[in-house]
Design an enzyme around this catalytic site. Sequence first.
Site, PDB file in Angstrom:
ATOM      1  N   SER A 108      -5.240   4.986   5.430  1.00 43.29           N
ATOM      2  CA  SER A 108      -4.489   3.945   5.741  1.00 43.29           C
ATOM      3  C   SER A 108      -4.471   4.177   7.310  1.00 43.29           C
ATOM      4  O   SER A 108      -4.958   5.029   8.036  1.00 43.29           O
ATOM      5  CB  SER A 108      -3.211   4.651   5.265  1.00 43.29           C
ATOM      6  OG  SER A 108      -2.074   4.172   5.981  1.00 43.29           O
ATOM      7  N   CYS A 111       0.853  -8.274   5.134  1.00 45.42           N
ATOM      8  CA  CYS A 111       0.185  -7.028   4.713  1.00 45.42           C
ATOM      9  C   CYS A 111      -1.077  -6.761   4.585  1.00 45.42           C
ATOM     10  O   CYS A 111      -2.014  -7.726   4.291  1.00 45.42           O
ATOM     11  CB  CYS A 111       1.185  -6.261   3.574  1.00 45.42           C
ATOM     12  SG  CYS A 111       2.814  -5.671   4.306  1.00 45.42           S
ATOM     13  N   ASP A 112      -1.640  -5.472   4.197  1.00 45.82           N
ATOM     14  CA  ASP A 112      -3.122  -5.138   4.456  1.00 45.82           C
ATOM     15  C   ASP A 112      -4.081  -5.973   3.902  1.00 45.82           C
ATOM     16  O   ASP A 112      -5.101  -6.302   4.692  1.00 45.82           O
ATOM     17  CB  ASP A 112      -2.975  -3.859   3.889  1.00 45.82           C
ATOM     18  CG  ASP A 112      -2.270  -2.545   4.405  1.00 45.82           C
ATOM     19  OD1 ASP A 112      -1.343  -2.959   4.647  1.00 45.82           O
ATOM     20  OD2 ASP A 112      -2.779  -1.446   4.718  1.00 45.82           O
ATOM     21  N   LYS A 113      -4.123  -6.602   2.667  1.00 49.27           N
ATOM     22  CA  LYS A 113      -5.008  -7.370   2.173  1.00 49.27           C
ATOM     23  C   LYS A 113      -4.824  -8.593   2.252  1.00 49.27           C
ATOM     24  O   LYS A 113      -5.768  -9.437   2.091  1.00 49.27           O
ATOM     25  CB  LYS A 113      -5.523  -6.801   0.736  1.00 49.27           C
ATOM     26  CG  LYS A 113      -5.643  -5.497   0.438  1.00 49.27           C
ATOM     27  CD  LYS A 113      -6.462  -4.778   1.337  1.00 49.27           C
ATOM     28  CE  LYS A 113      -6.489  -3.090   1.300  1.00 49.27           C
ATOM     29  NZ  LYS A 113      -5.033  -2.777   1.894  1.00 49.27           N
ATOM     30  N   ASP A 119       0.892  -1.222   0.010  1.00 48.78           N
ATOM     31  CA  ASP A 119       0.115  -0.066   0.082  1.00 48.78           C
ATOM     32  C   ASP A 119       1.059   1.240   0.023  1.00 48.78           C
ATOM     33  O   ASP A 119       0.315   2.294  -0.758  1.00 48.78           O
ATOM     34  CB  ASP A 119      -0.762  -0.022   1.116  1.00 48.78           C
ATOM     35  CG  ASP A 119      -2.251  -0.670   1.212  1.00 48.78           C
ATOM     36  OD1 ASP A 119      -2.078  -1.673  -0.004  1.00 48.78           O
ATOM     37  OD2 ASP A 119      -3.134  -0.686   1.821  1.00 48.78           O
ATOM     38  N   CYS A 140       4.771  -2.091   8.192  1.00 51.42           N
ATOM     39  CA  CYS A 140       5.063  -1.114   8.853  1.00 51.42           C
ATOM     40  C   CYS A 140       5.150  -1.091  10.335  1.00 51.42           C
ATOM     41  O   CYS A 140       3.693  -1.237  10.788  1.00 51.42           O
ATOM     42  CB  CYS A 140       4.451   0.171   7.983  1.00 51.42           C
ATOM     43  SG  CYS A 140       5.062   0.227   6.432  1.00 51.42           S
TER      44      CYS A 140
END
Length: 553
Positions: free
Chosen positions: A468, A119-121, A78, A191
């Site tokens: 975010s 990570c995000d997804k 992202d 992150c």
Amino acid sequence: MLSDNVKLGDEHAPHRSLFNALGFTKDEMRKPMVGIVSSYNEIVPGHMNIDKIVEAVKLGVAEAGGMPVVFPAIAVCDGIAMGHIGMKYSLVTRDLIADSTECMARAHQFDALVMVPNCDKNVPGLLMAAARVNVPTVFVSGGPMLAGHVHGKKTSLSSMFEAVGAKKAGTIDEEELRYYDENTCPTCGSCSGMYTANSMNCLTEAIGMGLRGNGTIPAVYSARLRLAKMAGYAVMEMLRNNIRPRDIMTREAFMNALTVDMALGCSTNTMLHLPAIAHEAGIELNMEIANEVSGRTPNLCHLAPAGHTYMEDLNEAGGVYAVMNELSKKDLLNLKCMTVTGKTVGENIADVKNRDPEVIRPIDDPYMKEGGIAVLKGNIAPDTGIVKRSAVAPEMMVHEGPARVFDCEEDAIRAIYDGKINAGDVVVIRYEGPKGGPGMREMLNPTSAIAGMGLGASVALITDGRFSGASRGASIGHVSPEAAVGGPIALIEEGDIIKIDIPANRLDVDVSDEVLAERKAKWQPRPSKVTDGYLSRYEKMVTSGNRGAILEI
């Protein structure tokens, strides 16, 4: 075993010949076949170490009597996708990940799965797949990044984006900006703040699908490799005891996850992902319940960007289980829920200590009496608007100001950097929702620009897009219905007075119903921004943000 469908009997001799082609021995083919879903790639910092995690999982599975078989899942970074067309392709990968993993798992008849996302997804996408496939499944992530260090202070990606705004405002120079970008992200891993990736990995523990430490053990720690081996052992034990994802991902488990979400101060993206995962488990999770959960759940953590602590600090303080133990002191969790350990939540968190009351506040001394996320409603957001309350400056909890209206993220960014946004303004970015984007882009660039320009405590931002987990300030997203379907956010005009009252869960424009009705009568749908490719199909199938942006035919 499911894998017997492709391994046993004369009729499956052709299948066995293909396993022979893969180099599997007869002994291996007699063992349960465990799929290890690897999100490894060389473009996402949170995934560059996953190859090592996968090797450790394979060892654990093999030692526990299984036959490990690796297959891939995609991932978008992202941070790299932010602020350009690439961000349209971020949220949409959640469903691609779920769909492709379901296809691989069922086509090859795996007996069990170990999901290795980060990570995000990837985390929500693989949780969705786990609920669909419903074979014994354990999650072990790649782990969070260590915090960066700039001038002796810990920092993270949100500081990097804000430094760009500071450079535009003239408060730092080119040399200082370069110093930031060379020292902000020092290691592999997701992150280092309580952004979306770490939020979802922590909630995987809370919901019962990950082992202790899955959300917090740093990517570069050897403890992460030990955890991966333990995940291999655990999935084999789940297989022996026939413990499946839908035995774990119950309504009560999702309520536990929402409660931990509020205590941790997670990313607002959890309000998209939890309903989507629950939907796959056959549970309808209405996000309106979030305010009820938030009302009874104190906010115990202020990790970056809300505060100055990071995932490594949460890990040292005792991690997610220590937060859950604090919550259990006020009977805020269902302790009877089953988990991948084969034990209940209560058994898992018993005697887990809070080692740092500044990182994890005691339940009787919270940062806030209410949880970190709030759902707002009003004539701008008849369905929902979502805000990370724990990251809002106190002076912005109630705010009133003129609307500065933009129909895409790029126009808003240009106005912010050109100094056209003033203290007191409310920036409105619309036509960025699931359909309007399409893809519901994150707005980290404009929120960071606002903060970097020194306006974080005086300017609000509302959008039918999303934010975010690195965003902070009065940033209200997921406004539903979105502009692309004629939601009221499409009817706001430049200069209209926007009223934000987060304690009262309200988001309104100071315009009469009659005037809004007149504007609605004149409103016309906009032509689609895409005409081919995956985004075009996604636009036709995606639902609104308040429903988790799930896909429907």
